[in-house]
Enzyme design. Structure first.
Site, PDB file in Angstrom:
ATOM      1  N   GLY A  17     -16.896  -5.282  43.842  1.00  0.00           N
ATOM      2  CA  GLY A  17     -15.509  -4.991  43.455  1.00  0.00           C
ATOM      3  C   GLY A  17     -15.359  -3.515  43.126  1.00  0.00           C
ATOM      4  O   GLY A  17     -16.275  -2.904  42.585  1.00  0.00           O
ATOM      5  N   ARG A  85     -27.702 -12.502  53.516  1.00  0.00           N
ATOM      6  CA  ARG A  85     -26.957 -13.754  53.688  1.00  0.00           C
ATOM      7  C   ARG A  85     -25.584 -13.341  54.220  1.00  0.00           C
ATOM      8  O   ARG A  85     -24.588 -13.417  53.536  1.00  0.00           O
ATOM      9  CB  ARG A  85     -26.830 -14.451  52.319  1.00  0.00           C
ATOM     10  CG  ARG A  85     -26.358 -15.871  52.386  1.00  0.00           C
ATOM     11  CD  ARG A  85     -26.428 -16.538  51.000  1.00  0.00           C
ATOM     12  NE  ARG A  85     -25.811 -17.845  51.051  1.00  0.00           N
ATOM     13  CZ  ARG A  85     -24.512 -18.059  50.895  1.00  0.00           C
ATOM     14  NH1 ARG A  85     -23.689 -17.063  50.629  1.00  0.00           N
ATOM     15  NH2 ARG A  85     -24.029 -19.292  50.991  1.00  0.00           N
ATOM     16  N   ASP A 122     -24.209  -5.710  39.582  1.00  0.00           N
ATOM     17  CA  ASP A 122     -25.470  -6.450  39.692  1.00  0.00           C
ATOM     18  C   ASP A 122     -25.721  -6.980  41.105  1.00  0.00           C
ATOM     19  O   ASP A 122     -26.856  -6.951  41.579  1.00  0.00           O
ATOM     20  CB  ASP A 122     -25.550  -7.573  38.645  1.00  0.00           C
ATOM     21  CG  ASP A 122     -24.474  -8.614  38.822  1.00  0.00           C
ATOM     22  OD1 ASP A 122     -23.352  -8.244  39.207  1.00  0.00           O
ATOM     23  OD2 ASP A 122     -24.750  -9.800  38.589  1.00  0.00           O
ATOM     24  N   THR A 144     -19.187  -1.032  37.018  1.00  0.00           N
ATOM     25  CA  THR A 144     -18.456  -2.290  36.860  1.00  0.00           C
ATOM     26  C   THR A 144     -17.576  -2.224  35.620  1.00  0.00           C
ATOM     27  O   THR A 144     -17.995  -1.701  34.582  1.00  0.00           O
ATOM     28  CB  THR A 144     -19.353  -3.549  36.755  1.00  0.00           C
ATOM     29  OG1 THR A 144     -18.540  -4.651  36.339  1.00  0.00           O
ATOM     30  CG2 THR A 144     -20.496  -3.430  35.787  1.00  0.00           C
ATOM     31  N   ASP A 146     -16.970  -4.740  34.066  1.00  0.00           N
ATOM     32  CA  ASP A 146     -17.478  -5.821  33.203  1.00  0.00           C
ATOM     33  C   ASP A 146     -18.493  -5.313  32.173  1.00  0.00           C
ATOM     34  O   ASP A 146     -18.759  -6.000  31.193  1.00  0.00           O
ATOM     35  CB  ASP A 146     -18.152  -6.909  34.052  1.00  0.00           C
ATOM     36  CG  ASP A 146     -17.229  -7.473  35.118  1.00  0.00           C
ATOM     37  OD1 ASP A 146     -16.004  -7.346  34.960  1.00  0.00           O
ATOM     38  OD2 ASP A 146     -17.740  -8.022  36.111  1.00  0.00           O
ATOM     39  N   ASP A 148     -21.636  -5.295  32.305  1.00  0.00           N
ATOM     40  CA  ASP A 148     -22.652  -6.329  32.080  1.00  0.00           C
ATOM     41  C   ASP A 148     -24.019  -5.986  32.685  1.00  0.00           C
ATOM     42  O   ASP A 148     -24.851  -6.869  32.859  1.00  0.00           O
ATOM     43  CB  ASP A 148     -22.154  -7.680  32.629  1.00  0.00           C
ATOM     44  CG  ASP A 148     -21.842  -7.634  34.117  1.00  0.00           C
ATOM     45  OD1 ASP A 148     -21.936  -6.544  34.726  1.00  0.00           O
ATOM     46  OD2 ASP A 148     -21.486  -8.683  34.683  1.00  0.00           O
ATOM     47  N   ARG A 190     -15.881 -11.359  34.021  1.00  0.00           N
ATOM     48  CA  ARG A 190     -16.827 -12.375  34.513  1.00  0.00           C
ATOM     49  C   ARG A 190     -17.519 -13.100  33.359  1.00  0.00           C
ATOM     50  O   ARG A 190     -16.866 -13.570  32.463  1.00  0.00           O
ATOM     51  CB  ARG A 190     -17.813 -11.735  35.480  1.00  0.00           C
ATOM     52  CG  ARG A 190     -17.674 -12.389  36.832  1.00  0.00           C
ATOM     53  CD  ARG A 190     -18.337 -11.715  37.968  1.00  0.00           C
ATOM     54  NE  ARG A 190     -19.444 -10.889  37.676  1.00  0.00           N
ATOM     55  CZ  ARG A 190     -20.584 -10.920  38.328  1.00  0.00           C
ATOM     56  NH1 ARG A 190     -20.749 -11.800  39.286  1.00  0.00           N
ATOM     57  NH2 ARG A 190     -21.537 -10.070  38.063  1.00  0.00           N
TER      58      ARG A 190
HETATM   59  O1  F6P Z   1     -16.935  -7.762  38.615  1.00  0.00           O
HETATM   60  C1  F6P Z   1     -15.676  -7.156  38.553  1.00  0.00           C
HETATM   61  C2  F6P Z   1     -14.576  -8.186  38.600  1.00  0.00           C
HETATM   62  O2  F6P Z   1     -13.345  -7.517  38.484  1.00  0.00           O
HETATM   63  C3  F6P Z   1     -14.697  -9.296  37.574  1.00  0.00           C
HETATM   64  O3  F6P Z   1     -14.286  -8.912  36.291  1.00  0.00           O
HETATM   65  C4  F6P Z   1     -13.843 -10.366  38.205  1.00  0.00           C
HETATM   66  O4  F6P Z   1     -14.228 -11.655  37.801  1.00  0.00           O
HETATM   67  C5  F6P Z   1     -14.097 -10.174  39.679  1.00  0.00           C
HETATM   68  O5  F6P Z   1     -14.575  -8.858  39.850  1.00  0.00           O
HETATM   69  C6  F6P Z   1     -12.883 -10.375  40.543  1.00  0.00           C
HETATM   70  O6  F6P Z   1     -13.264 -10.241  41.863  1.00  0.00           O
HETATM   71  P1  F6P Z   1     -12.245 -10.248  43.087  1.00  0.00           P
HETATM   72  O7  F6P Z   1     -11.673  -8.864  43.217  1.00  0.00           O
HETATM   73  O8  F6P Z   1     -13.093 -10.620  44.242  1.00  0.00           O
HETATM   74  O9  F6P Z   1     -11.179 -11.250  42.784  1.00  0.00           O
END
Ligand code: F6P
Length: 367
Positions: A17, A85, A122, A144, A146, A148, A190
């Site tokens: 992301g 994958r 990650d 990120t 997040d 994390d 997340r």
């Molecule tokens: O990891 C970053 C993040 O924004 C998370 O906080 C969220 O759950 C996820 O990506 C959303 O992903 P997408 O853009 O694929 O909906």
């Protein structure tokens, strides 16, 4: 591939992301490579998809001018393209998966790369580690919203996202006050509660629900009622998308079979709004901040951190210290083994200083 001496040409990609500050890293990586070390840079498009499909082109200094403040990534990204994958759609929503990692090795070699800078979270960095095991010289940069990732105090992008959450809560506060409502604000993050916790603290959230501390709806409603009893006619509940009720499950919006992490979280705020309204008879509204937290210009903090990360990543490449990720420890940018960085997620400590501070000022965690 096992060349010695100063790397001559490197690749750079952004995976997973997007988040504010990616362009600042691309700029720092490219400029440091060219100006400081006289290297050439290949910008690889759409994360690992470009490495699998040989989609990349040289990045000159001009290509990275005026992007420091720009959100997103000029290289594009993908959170579906895992070379080990690799998804191929065979029918509507149906995929077959192939190991295309050898294509990455061949393209790396065809481009005559001496190193690859992978900017990601990650998922992206776990793949970088696997590619390293196949002989590629990789170096990671942790991104990120997040926050994390292990081994670093903070990832770039997080500060900007916290600011978005904080600004949103400020705005929701005034309308909540006018209408005497309970506002439930859903953040991303997340499986980690950093964004909800820091955003909630900075916006003065009354109740903060995070994945690391499971809640009961009754405790949340009690906290809202107690505020009412103290004459407070509105409440702000900040809930992380990954928060769970005690003994309950994650709120899943959708499963995405092609993604590294197939679970798409979302929807907990709407659910909670219904539950709180039903139990307290107070009017509730849900606001889902979603991708607003990932877009737009990075804060000054993230611009500086991203620039430091990009420049130090290139120092590591120049010294041939591969298999490392740049990391912030205190006020120093250091190198951490990629392996340790992706071994486990960095979660909020329920007994840590941020949670304790919040509790001291009366914030409820619904536990
Ligand atoms: O990891 C970053 C993040 O924004 C998370 O906080 C969220 O759950 C996820 O990506 C959303 O992903 P997408 O853009 O694929 O909906």
């Amino acid at each position: 591939m096992a060349k010695k001496g100063m790397p001559r040409r490197i690749g750079v990609l952004t995976g997973g992301g997007d988040c504010p500050g990616l362009n600042a890293v691309i700029r720092a990586v490219t400029k440091t490579a060219i100006v400081q070390y006289g290297m050439e840079v290949i910008g690889i498009r759409d994360g690992y998809q470009g490495l699998v499909e040989a989609n990349g082109e040289p990045l000159a200094s001009d290509a990275v001018s005026n992007i420091l403040t720009v959100g997103g990534t000029i290289l594009g990204t993908s959170n579906r393209a895992n070379p080990f994958r690799y998804a191929q759609e065979v029918a509507d929503g149906e995929f077959v998966f192939k190991d295309r990692s050898q294509d990455c090795v061949e393209n790396y070699s065809n481009w005559e790369l001496d190193g690859l800078v992978c900017i990601g979270g990650d998922g992206t960095l776990s793949i970088a580690k696997q590619l390293m095991e196949k002989g590629l010289n990789v170096c990671g940069v942790p991104k990120t919203i997040d926050n994390d990732l292990s081994c670093t105090d903070v990832t770039f992008g997080f500060d900007t996202a916290v600011q978005v959450v904080s600004d949103a809560i400020d705005r929701l506060h005034t309308t909540a006050q006018s209408h005497h409502r309970v506002m439930i604000v859903e953040t991303m993050g997340r499986y980690a509660g950093w964004l909800a916790l820091k955003g909630g603290l900075s916006g003065g959230g009354d109740i903060i629900l995070i994945p690391e501390i499971s809640y009961t709806t009754e405790n949340v409603c009690d906290a809202v009622r107690k505020r009412g009893a103290r004459g407070k006619r509105c409440s702000i509940v900040v809930v992380a998308e990954g928060a769970k009720p005690k003994g309950g499950k994650l709120t899943v919006a959708k499963m995405d079979k092609a993604k590294h992490d197939q679970v798409r979280l979302g929807g907990i705020a709407v659910k909670l709004a219904d539950e709180i309204e039903e139990s307290t008879n107070l009017e509730c509204r849900a606001a889902v901040l979603g991708h607003l937290q990932r877009g737009g210009t990075p804060t000054a903090f993230d611009r500086v951190l991203a620039t430091q990360f990009g420049a130090v990543a290139l120092d590591l490449v120049a010294k041939r210290q591969f298999g490392k990720m740049v990391a912030l420890k205190g006020n120093k940018v250091v190198a951490a083994p990629l392996q340790s960085a992706v071994a486990r997620l960095k979660l909020v400590d329920p007994d840590g200083p941020l949670v304790l501070t919040a509790r001291k000022i009366g914030t409820s965690f619904g536990d």
